[in-house]
Design a protein around this motif. Structure first.
Motif, PDB file in Angstrom:
ATOM      1  N   PRO A  16       0.844  -1.196   0.000  1.00  0.00           N
ATOM      2  CA  PRO A  16       0.000   0.000   0.000  1.00  0.00           C
ATOM      3  C   PRO A  16       0.884   1.253   0.000  1.00  0.00           C
ATOM      4  N   VAL A  17       0.583   2.183  -0.892  1.00  0.00           N
ATOM      5  CA  VAL A  17       1.356   3.424  -0.994  1.00  0.00           C
ATOM      6  C   VAL A  17       0.413   4.590  -0.696  1.00  0.00           C
ATOM      7  N   PRO A  18       0.550   5.217   0.462  1.00  0.00           N
ATOM      8  CA  PRO A  18      -0.302   6.367   0.789  1.00  0.00           C
ATOM      9  C   PRO A  18       0.022   7.561  -0.112  1.00  0.00           C
ATOM     10  N   TYR A  19      -0.992   8.353  -0.391  1.00  0.00           N
ATOM     11  CA  TYR A  19      -0.794   9.525  -1.243  1.00  0.00           C
ATOM     12  C   TYR A  19       0.190  10.511  -0.625  1.00  0.00           C
ATOM     13  N   ALA A  20       0.220  10.602   0.693  1.00  0.00           N
ATOM     14  CA  ALA A  20       1.174  11.497   1.358  1.00  0.00           C
ATOM     15  C   ALA A  20       2.604  11.068   1.055  1.00  0.00           C
ATOM     16  N   LEU A  21       2.860   9.761   1.092  1.00  0.00           N
ATOM     17  CA  LEU A  21       4.186   9.238   0.766  1.00  0.00           C
ATOM     18  C   LEU A  21       4.522   9.493  -0.706  1.00  0.00           C
ATOM     19  N   LEU A  22       3.532   9.375  -1.572  1.00  0.00           N
ATOM     20  CA  LEU A  22       3.731   9.650  -2.996  1.00  0.00           C
ATOM     21  C   LEU A  22       4.077  11.122  -3.222  1.00  0.00           C
ATOM     22  N   ASN A  23       3.417  12.013  -2.499  1.00  0.00           N
ATOM     23  CA  ASN A  23       3.725  13.444  -2.612  1.00  0.00           C
ATOM     24  C   ASN A  23       5.138  13.750  -2.122  1.00  0.00           C
ATOM     25  N   ILE A  24       5.556  13.104  -1.048  1.00  0.00           N
ATOM     26  CA  ILE A  24       6.913  13.309  -0.531  1.00  0.00           C
ATOM     27  C   ILE A  24       7.936  12.801  -1.535  1.00  0.00           C
ATOM     28  N   ALA A  25       7.670  11.626  -2.114  1.00  0.00           N
ATOM     29  CA  ALA A  25       8.589  11.060  -3.110  1.00  0.00           C
ATOM     30  C   ALA A  25       8.707  11.961  -4.331  1.00  0.00           C
ATOM     31  N   SER A  27       8.253  15.232  -4.327  1.00  0.00           N
ATOM     32  CA  SER A  27       8.989  16.421  -3.902  1.00  0.00           C
ATOM     33  C   SER A  27      10.494  16.175  -3.862  1.00  0.00           C
ATOM     34  N   VAL A  28      10.892  15.006  -3.408  1.00  0.00           N
ATOM     35  CA  VAL A  28      12.321  14.693  -3.305  1.00  0.00           C
ATOM     36  C   VAL A  28      12.904  14.352  -4.675  1.00  0.00           C
ATOM     37  N   ALA A  29      12.253  13.452  -5.392  1.00  0.00           N
ATOM     38  CA  ALA A  29      12.806  12.969  -6.665  1.00  0.00           C
ATOM     39  C   ALA A  29      12.874  14.050  -7.725  1.00  0.00           C
ATOM     40  N   PHE A  30      11.951  14.993  -7.696  1.00  0.00           N
ATOM     41  CA  PHE A  30      11.928  16.028  -8.724  1.00  0.00           C
ATOM     42  C   PHE A  30      12.349  17.393  -8.192  1.00  0.00           C
ATOM     43  N   SER A  31      13.116  17.385  -7.106  1.00  0.00           N
ATOM     44  CA  SER A  31      13.662  18.638  -6.610  1.00  0.00           C
ATOM     45  C   SER A  31      14.772  19.102  -7.550  1.00  0.00           C
ATOM     46  N   LYS A  32      15.026  20.374  -7.558  1.00  0.00           N
ATOM     47  CA  LYS A  32      16.052  20.913  -8.456  1.00  0.00           C
ATOM     48  C   LYS A  32      17.424  20.335  -8.133  1.00  0.00           C
ATOM     49  N   PHE A  33      17.699  20.096  -6.856  1.00  0.00           N
ATOM     50  CA  PHE A  33      18.982  19.537  -6.443  1.00  0.00           C
ATOM     51  C   PHE A  33      19.194  18.156  -7.057  1.00  0.00           C
ATOM     52  N   HIS A  37      21.893  17.097 -10.053  1.00  0.00           N
ATOM     53  CA  HIS A  37      22.960  16.152  -9.773  1.00  0.00           C
ATOM     54  C   HIS A  37      22.786  14.819 -10.491  1.00  0.00           C
ATOM     55  N   ALA A  38      21.583  14.487 -10.926  1.00  0.00           N
ATOM     56  CA  ALA A  38      21.366  13.240 -11.666  1.00  0.00           C
ATOM     57  C   ALA A  38      22.179  13.241 -12.959  1.00  0.00           C
ATOM     58  N   VAL A  39      22.263  14.385 -13.573  1.00  0.00           N
ATOM     59  CA  VAL A  39      23.061  14.496 -14.792  1.00  0.00           C
ATOM     60  C   VAL A  39      24.533  14.245 -14.470  1.00  0.00           C
ATOM     61  N   LYS A  40      24.994  14.829 -13.386  1.00  0.00           N
ATOM     62  CA  LYS A  40      26.394  14.675 -12.987  1.00  0.00           C
ATOM     63  C   LYS A  40      26.702  13.224 -12.593  1.00  0.00           C
ATOM     64  N   TRP A  41      25.772  12.589 -11.878  1.00  0.00           N
ATOM     65  CA  TRP A  41      25.990  11.223 -11.390  1.00  0.00           C
ATOM     66  C   TRP A  41      26.015  10.198 -12.526  1.00  0.00           C
ATOM     67  N   THR A  42      25.283  10.466 -13.590  1.00  0.00           N
ATOM     68  CA  THR A  42      25.182   9.497 -14.686  1.00  0.00           C
ATOM     69  C   THR A  42      26.072   9.835 -15.880  1.00  0.00           C
ATOM     70  N   ASP A  59       8.908  19.553 -13.667  1.00  0.00           N
ATOM     71  CA  ASP A  59       8.510  20.438 -12.579  1.00  0.00           C
ATOM     72  C   ASP A  59       7.530  19.695 -11.679  1.00  0.00           C
ATOM     73  N   LYS A  60       7.859  19.615 -10.402  1.00  0.00           N
ATOM     74  CA  LYS A  60       7.016  18.856  -9.473  1.00  0.00           C
ATOM     75  C   LYS A  60       5.635  19.485  -9.302  1.00  0.00           C
ATOM     76  N   SER A  61       5.516  20.781  -9.588  1.00  0.00           N
ATOM     77  CA  SER A  61       4.201  21.420  -9.477  1.00  0.00           C
ATOM     78  C   SER A  61       3.246  20.910 -10.553  1.00  0.00           C
ATOM     79  N   MET A  62       3.780  20.278 -11.593  1.00  0.00           N
ATOM     80  CA  MET A  62       2.930  19.681 -12.622  1.00  0.00           C
ATOM     81  C   MET A  62       2.438  18.300 -12.199  1.00  0.00           C
ATOM     82  N   LEU A  63       3.189  17.608 -11.360  1.00  0.00           N
ATOM     83  CA  LEU A  63       2.825  16.261 -10.936  1.00  0.00           C
ATOM     84  C   LEU A  63       1.861  16.242  -9.757  1.00  0.00           C
TER      85      LEU A  63
END
Length: 93
Positions: A16-25, A27-33, A37-42, A59-63
């Motif tokens: 089960p994946v709560p919507y709150a956890l999905l929103n946090i994910a 926010s973190v995965a699509f943060s500018k930081f 850095h994903a480009v740099k790491w890969t 943009d996380k505001s679109m998701l």
């Protein structure tokens, strides 16, 4: 809540994946930081494999409105896959 159910010959489990956890994910995965850095790491891996790929800036505001809309459709099945080897995957709102 989003329910992910996986059934194989040996194992069955449900996540089960709560919507709150999905929103946090989101926010973190699509943060500018992380995106910066994903480009740099890969970069090195893509160079070795001679791949020409750039990560699109999402943009996380679109998701967030998409997740908000998913909450309104409780019970809808998003994915229902049955493989020939008996493996089943189901994603339900």
């Amino acid at each position: 809540m989003i329910y992910v159910k996986v059934k194989t010959k040996d194992v069955r489990f449900s996540i089960p994946v709560p919507y709150a956890l999905l929103n946090i994910a989101i926010s973190v995965a699509f943060s500018k930081f992380i995106q910066k850095h994903a480009v740099k790491w890969t970069k090195e891996h893509f160079k070795r494999k001679e791949l020409n790929f750039t990560f699109p800036i999402i943009d996380k505001s679109m998701l967030k409105p998409i997740v908000k809309e998913l909450k309104k459709h409780k019970g809808m099945v998003l994915v229902d896959v049955k493989a020939t080897d008996g493996t089943e995957v189901r994603v339900k709102l």
